[in-house]
Design an enzyme around this catalytic site. Sequence first.
Site, short mmCIF file in Angstrom:
data_model
loop_
_atom_site.label_atom_id
_atom_site.label_comp_id
_atom_site.label_asym_id
_atom_site.label_seq_id
_atom_site.Cartn_x
_atom_site.Cartn_y
_atom_site.Cartn_z
CB CYS A 124 -0.93 -0.12 0.95
SG CYS A 124 -2.05 1.49 1.24
CB CYS A 146 -0.69 2.45 4.05
SG CYS A 146 -2.11 1.86 3.19
CG ASP A 147 3.17 1.26 4.45
OD1 ASP A 147 2.59 1.91 5.39
OD2 ASP A 147 2.94 0.08 4.10
#
Length: 328
Positions: free
Chosen positions: A147, A150-151
């Site tokens: 992701c 997300c990261d």
Amino acid sequence: MADIEKTVIIGSGPAGWTAALYAGRANLHPLVLAGDGLTRERMPGGQLMFTTEVENYPGFVDGVDGQKMMAVLQKQAERFGARVHNVFVVRVDFGARPFRLWHVNELGGEEEKLLQTQSVIICTGARANYLGLESERRFENNGVSACAVCDGALPRFRDQPVAVVGGGDSAVEEGTYLAKFASVVYLVHRRSELRASKIMAQRALSNPKIKPVWNTVVEEVLGNDNTGVTGVRIKNVQTGQRTTLECRGLFAAIGHTPNTTFLEGQLELNAKKYIVLKDPFRSWTSVEGVFAGGDCCDPVYRQAITAAGMGCKAAIDAERWLAEQGIL
Ligand code: NAP
């Protein structure tokens, strides 16, 4: 005759806990079947239990640890009467009401137990597909991710080379997103043509930071426990040549699989096994009284916040439907 629940929520990610919060506040005394933790897909809390830092969920200025966030959401739902069983649903019968659900107990036992309920909210999520390499597992959360949203902005990837595997819309979208932070993004694809939509592919390929690596597969993730990922060993499938691509991150963008196997034959699923919603504004599934929210019915956005919003909608729809049935 065993008690009949008013509403049972299957799954305990952001969608499940938000559905539980709303259903609890609506006095439905929801029962959350949270998963029994026997495998990754059966983990109470869902995908965020494997994410160290969530920085894009509104309300957490400095970000929040995924596990902490799930614990907070659970507590909030419990405060309004949600009950939680750490069990895993193995099959359902939606052919007649009350609906019947069978689950195995939290110790992973084989004995199936029956539950009956007037309504069901399904929030079982999806799992990111990974390449399935042992080294990939080893470096998860230490350079390997599925992701970028997300990261991608984490300090470890800033101004560093990273690699994205895949050739679909997710891969080009993740690549384009990562190009904001990384020094270079290698788009490693097993063919010489992207599957992604033309416009998204074009946008990615015209980005000077994105370098496609065609006809290539990742064979191994390289690194060490301190630094995390330092590179990937790749193989050109046409020439057979193996090389090392230096990078600090590997992002798998090879699709997702919704956790819906236990629903086959009971609910309408699409070709990719996502639950089909009958109305774009609602959470209604093909069976009246069964509602769904989150990644199990959303192949596009897949964010914690969108899942939470869908869980909210599902609980409101369930409450209204139960009231219409005269069950409340
Ligand atoms: P996808 O379209 O199924 O693409 C998966 C990609 O991964 C394909 O290029 C495939 O290669 C590759 N792949 C699969 N297994 C692999 C493996 N084991 N090793 C190496 N490569 C592998 O999945 P997606 O990109 O996640 O998209 C899913 C759906 O969501 C699509 O309908 C997409 O349009 C939609 N989506 C939309 C947006 C948007 O509109 N903003 C963003 C993301 C996703 P091959 O091409 O060789 O099969």
